[in-house]
Design a protein around this motif. Structure first.
Motif, PDB file in Angstrom:
ATOM      1  N   UNK A 162      -7.895   5.563  -4.050  1.00 47.79           N
ATOM      2  CA  UNK A 162      -8.740   4.465  -4.526  1.00 47.79           C
ATOM      3  C   UNK A 162      -8.338   4.058  -5.947  1.00 47.79           C
ATOM      4  N   UNK A 163      -8.105   5.072  -6.751  1.00 50.20           N
ATOM      5  CA  UNK A 163      -7.751   4.804  -8.149  1.00 50.20           C
ATOM      6  C   UNK A 163      -6.385   4.130  -8.236  1.00 50.20           C
ATOM      7  N   UNK A 164      -5.418   4.638  -7.474  1.00 47.33           N
ATOM      8  CA  UNK A 164      -4.057   4.109  -7.560  1.00 47.33           C
ATOM      9  C   UNK A 164      -3.956   2.706  -6.980  1.00 47.33           C
ATOM     10  N   UNK A 168      10.851   8.660   2.793  1.00 41.27           N
ATOM     11  CA  UNK A 168       9.497   8.165   2.514  1.00 41.27           C
ATOM     12  C   UNK A 168       9.555   6.966   1.577  1.00 41.27           C
ATOM     13  N   UNK A 169       8.677   6.004   1.790  1.00 37.04           N
ATOM     14  CA  UNK A 169       8.589   4.860   0.895  1.00 37.04           C
ATOM     15  C   UNK A 169       8.347   5.356  -0.525  1.00 37.04           C
ATOM     16  N   UNK A 170       9.095   4.835  -1.508  1.00 39.58           N
ATOM     17  CA  UNK A 170       8.959   5.343  -2.874  1.00 39.58           C
ATOM     18  C   UNK A 170       7.683   4.822  -3.530  1.00 39.58           C
ATOM     19  N   UNK A 171       7.225   5.534  -4.541  1.00 40.03           N
ATOM     20  CA  UNK A 171       6.092   5.076  -5.341  1.00 40.03           C
ATOM     21  C   UNK A 171       6.622   4.069  -6.345  1.00 40.03           C
ATOM     22  N   UNK A 192       0.846  -1.199   0.000  1.00 34.09           N
ATOM     23  CA  UNK A 192       0.000   0.000   0.000  1.00 34.09           C
ATOM     24  C   UNK A 192       0.879   1.246   0.000  1.00 34.09           C
ATOM     25  N   UNK A 193       1.931   1.237   0.835  1.00 37.51           N
ATOM     26  CA  UNK A 193       2.826   2.401   0.926  1.00 37.51           C
ATOM     27  C   UNK A 193       3.470   2.693  -0.425  1.00 37.51           C
ATOM     28  N   UNK A 194       3.802   1.647  -1.176  1.00 40.99           N
ATOM     29  CA  UNK A 194       4.463   1.854  -2.464  1.00 40.99           C
ATOM     30  C   UNK A 194       3.463   1.965  -3.608  1.00 40.99           C
TER      31      UNK A 194
END
Lengths: 569, 344
Positions: free
Chosen positions: A422-424, A368-371, A330-332
């Motif tokens: 929600x979309x991501x 921060x955790x990366x995307x 979830x974080x990424x």
């Protein structure tokens, strides 16, 4: 009287009455004439009804009206920030959020003997020149009275924290206050003495009424100890403060402060642009460019608050939430940089930890955790969540869908974040169900059936902080889990024995280095386990007119240097 | 007629009881007022439990209603949580004229809160209502007498635009134009928010100046709607036989229009205004919020969002009583306008 005459008379009376009522009306609340037993205090000049033409008037806008002025009867931010105007703290904080002595001669420490070796006794030495606005000296008796009033069961104070941690308070003389504890309490500096109660004014009230709940001083303080004194409060309209001629640090430069209550953000912006106010608070970020174009300065001050997601790992949570790989996915799976850039105009960034505003407590190297949606998908696959039926939502081996509930309050920006998230998350196969409620419903109790208290919300979003500038927080303590026996418990997230143990331990460590090490361990642990995920920083935003000079803000006591503010010529 | 009024007033008593009970139950179920007393941070469980007890919110619903209605000074309450009721209750109850203390503005009597705001609301709303009635009657009558003229068509178009405009848009747009842009262009401008400029003081002229935009915002949309209504009822009345008879008798046009036609056409308008007037007490929530006008609308909004039951109950009971009274007055006005109507 005929019907016709009666009706005309009634109509005429209605119109005349309303005009007369509005002209006369109920007077704005003015300082209460509380009975006092103080031995002949020096007479004070009554505040002027209308300021003289040459008076310097600072006009502020608050988007929320304080409910009460007694420091212990409400915890609203808009009330707390007023303390530095009309009340006083023994040690406020400056623009670096560092405490400095105000009522005390020096901050108690183990080095100066103010804190005993065992950490169970804290001694405060008061200045000998501190006085209330009516000239009555501030002494240890006022501290003793404040403590007793907070702890008295007949007073409905907002919180008895942390005064209920004292085993006793001694006042060996007028300049000395000795606090006694059952066990060392490291957050004492951040939590004690957030406002003073004048014994000579309120003790007679308490003795007569049996409670301070209905004291006029709560709404119209006749004396204070700040650079200004309260003058007037028109409900729904404004508050007025005038300079304290008895202020021991010297009278402030600006004569009067006028605080207008403007609940609408757009109206606040319009009033600031039109020059109808000098100071504004928390403007919508979309209005910042327009404000800057008119010459207003935007000042940002860290206050410890960050908007974040609190993850639920209680047994009641949805399947998957207890697996750290799912939480990391979830974080990424959320592009928080894009959220900050697009929804918040790039004026903020995603914090890495709950303690980002206190960098000394964050282990070096934490980012921060990366995307990384691909890495997120890989983690979910590893955790056994796959999309067998091709509907875009992953399931586990038992066929449970990876459907999570995200809950927050109804604030606009939060709805926007929910929609983006929600979309991501759908793109990595997580179905996010959205829920939003008014704050009083969202934070309801277990017995009220509040969803967060019952553990039915998997991810909860709101803005919060430790007891800034102290790193202490009690949100993850196991005894704070909401249960039928503890319906108001606010650990909505779950019991982690290690986190609980570390949280309790750091609170008792009075040596700075030892405490820093334990808090860093907590921060690292929570980062690795994704107990909390930062979405955006939530500092204090101030809009300041360019005609003001000397303006600084603190994240703890914002108006700490208001006595030095002035207008340019 | 007197007997009719007395009978209606007596009927109102049980009605008010039922209204108060329903509203109380509703209010106590829309949220926990203690939940938000912690400010930006969540409240500790022990503080929440203590405050819930001290504020009497731990009692069963019917007991809370009873205390609200008749007070609790006839019993003792447990403030220290030891299970023993040791302290005399402080409340007198609604039936003895005390609506209690606000849960938010601790220590402030509900009646004081309402009394501080009510004059501001009456000033704003009565002024707006007078403007609405005068302008809508004038515009409606003119449009009816000049049906399908150019001016009638223009007025019709403006009415449709105005009526469909949300009030918050109109309020913010008028603020932006008349306060910000006019000032920027060097024209005489109006103030943005509040009731007066602190540097000038609270003078009648200041208050009047600050009233212009909020009154305009409230009345513009209503004028649009009411003028259409007056136009329609006037057109209907002007076609009636008694108007034709009045003209045939040679009466002046002014008398035909304003005495014969308008008097009959205004019956439905009286109903609408009669329904509107008590609601004036509730203020204009959106307008008061945008213009920071310290009225009852904002009071209601601020306190209902935090489930402050005593204040909300006070406001709602005030409005309920006003609705009942103005319904009676509306019936009396009917009787005056239409001599055929008689009450016994």
């Amino acid at each position: 009287m005929s019907v016709k005459k009666f009706l005309w008379t009634a109509l005429l009376l209605t119109v005349v009455t309303s005009l007369v009522l509005s002209a006369c009306g109920a007077p704005a609340t003015e300082p209460a004439a509380e009975p006092t037993e103080a031995p002949a205090p020096p007479p004070t000049s009554p505040p002027p009804e209308v300021p003289p033409a040459e008076a310097k008037v600072l006009k502020m806008i608050f988007t929320q009206e304080p409910a009460a002025l007694n420091p212990y009867y409400s915890n609203m931010w808009f009330e707390l920030i007023l303390h530095q105007i009309w009340n006083c703290w023994p040690w406020p904080s400056d623009d670096k959020n560092e405490a400095y002595p105000n009522l005390v001669t020096e901050l108690p420490s183990t080095e100066n003997g103010g804190i005993s070796e065992d950490g169970l006794t804290i001694t405060m030495n008061l200045r000998d020149d501190i006085v209330w606005s009516d000239g009555t000296p501030i002494t240890s008796a006022d501290f003793d009275f404040t403590y007793k009033m907070v702890m008295d069961p007949k007073n409905g104070v907002s919180s008895q924290n942390p005064y209920d941690k004292l085993t006793g308070l001694e006042t060996p003389d007028e300049r000395t206050v000795v606090m006694k504890f059952a066990e060392p309490f490291a957050p004492w500096k951040a939590l004690f003495w957030r406002g003073m109660l004048p014994k000579h004014i309120l003790e007679p009230v308490f003795e007569a009424e049996g409670t301070l709940d209905t004291a006029e001083w709560n709404l119209a303080p006749s004396v204070g100890c700040g650079p200004y004194v309260f003058a007037e409060w028109e409900s729904g309209g404004f508050q007025r403060y005038v300079k304290n001629e008895n202020y021991w640090l010297g009278a402030p430069k600006i004569d009067e402060i006028f605080i207008q209550f403007v609940p609408d953000d757009a109206s606040q912006t319009a009033a600031l642009i039109a020059g109808d106010a000098d100071i504004g608070t928390f403007p919508p970020l979309t209005d910042v460019p327009a404000l800057q174009d008119t010459g207003m300065n935007i000042m940002i001050q860290a206050s410890g608050y960050n908007e974040g997601w609190f993850f639920n790992f209680r047994p009641e949570a949805s399947p998957g939430m207890s697996d750290v790989r799912v939480r990391r996915a979830i974080a990424m799976g959320i592009d928080r940089d894009a959220i900050n850039r697009d929804l918040l105009l790039g004026l903020t960034k995603a914090p890495a930890t709950f303690w980002d505003a206190m960098p000394s407590y964050v282990p070096p190297g934490i980012k921060p955790w990366p995307y990384d949606p691909e890495a997120a998908k890989a983690l979910l696959e590893e955790a056994g969540w796959t999309d067998k039926n091709g509907d875009g939502i992953r399931e586990d081996a038992k066929g449970n869908k990876l459907t999570l509930v995200h809950g927050t309050t109804i604030r606009g920006i939060r709805q926007d974040v929910q929609a983006v998230a929600q979309q991501q998350l759908l793109e990595i196969g997580i179905d996010l169900q959205l829920m939003s409620q008014e704050s009083d419903l969202f934070f309801g109790s277990y017995s009220d059936g509040a969803a967060v208290a019952l553990g039915e919300v998997d991810i909860m979003e709101w803005s919060d902080a430790p007891y800034f500038p102290d790193p202490d927080t009690d949100y993850w303590l196991c005894d704070q889990l909401p249960t039928p026996d503890n319906p108001y418990g606010y650990n909505y997230f779950g019991c982690d024995e290690k986190l609980d143990k570390l949280s309790r331990e750091q609170r008792t460590l009075m040596k700075a280095e030892e405490r820093q090490a334990v808090v860093q361990e907590i921060v690292q642990y929570m980062y690795d386990n994704i107990n909390w995920l930062g979405i955006y920083e939530d500092p204090d935003y101030w809009v300041v007119s360019s005609r003001l000079t000397g303006v600084k803000f603190s994240g703890v006591t914002p108006f700490y240097n208001i006595a030095e503010w002035d207008f340019t010529q | 007629m007197i007997r009719y009024v007395i009978r209606r007033l007596l009927q109102a008593i049980p009605l008010l009881f039922i209204i108060s009970l329903l509203l109380f139950i509703l209010m106590r179920n829309i949220g926990d007022p203690v939940a938000t007393l912690g400010g930006r941070r969540m409240m500790r469980p022990e503080d929440r439990e203590r405050l819930t007890r001290q504020l009497g919110l731990d009692k069963p619903l019917f007991v809370q209603y009873l205390y609200w209605l008749v007070g609790n000074d006839w019993t003792k309450v447990d403030l220290d949580g030891d299970g023993v009721a040791e302290t005399q209750g402080p409340r007198l109850g609604v039936l003895r004229g005390e609506f209690g203390y606000s849960l938010m503005a601790r220590g402030k009597l509900v009646t004081d809160l309402i009394w501080e705001r009510l004059p501001n609301t009456l000033l704003l709303m009565v002024s707006a209502e007078v403007v609405i009635v005068l302008f809508s009657v004038a515009v409606g009558v003119y449009s009816a007498l000049h049906q399908y003229s150019k001016i009638d068509n223009v007025v019709t178009a403006i009415s449709f635009i105005g009526y469909s405009m949300p009030i918050f848009f109109l309020a913010l747009a008028s603020m932006y134009i008349f306060a910000i842009l006019f000032k920027r262009w060097g024209l005489p401008y109006l103030p943005t928010v509040g009731m007066f400029d602190p540097e000038a003081g609270k003078t009648p002229l200041q208050v009047l100046q600050h009233m212009i935009l909020p009154v305009f915002s409230i009345s513009a949309i209503s004028i649009a709607g009411y003028s259409r209504f007056v136009r329609a009822t006037m057109l209907e009345a002007m076609d009636e036989d008694y108007v034709r008879t009045a003209r045939a008798k040679g009466l002046p046009n002014r008398m035909v229009v304003f005495v014969h036609a308008l008097k009959n056409a205004s019956l439905p308008l009286v109903t609408i205004i009669g329904l509107d007037i008590p609601l004036l007490l509730g203020g204009a929530i959106v307008t008061e919020r945008i213009f920071a006008w310290p009225g009852m609308g904002r009071l209601f909004l601020d306190h209902v969002s935090r489930a402050d039951t005593p204040v909300v109950m006070g406001i709602l009971m005030l409005i309920s009583a006003a609705v009942i009274i103005f319904q009676i007055l509306t019936d009396l006005v009917y009787a005056w306008l239409d001599p055929r109507i008689r009450y016994t």
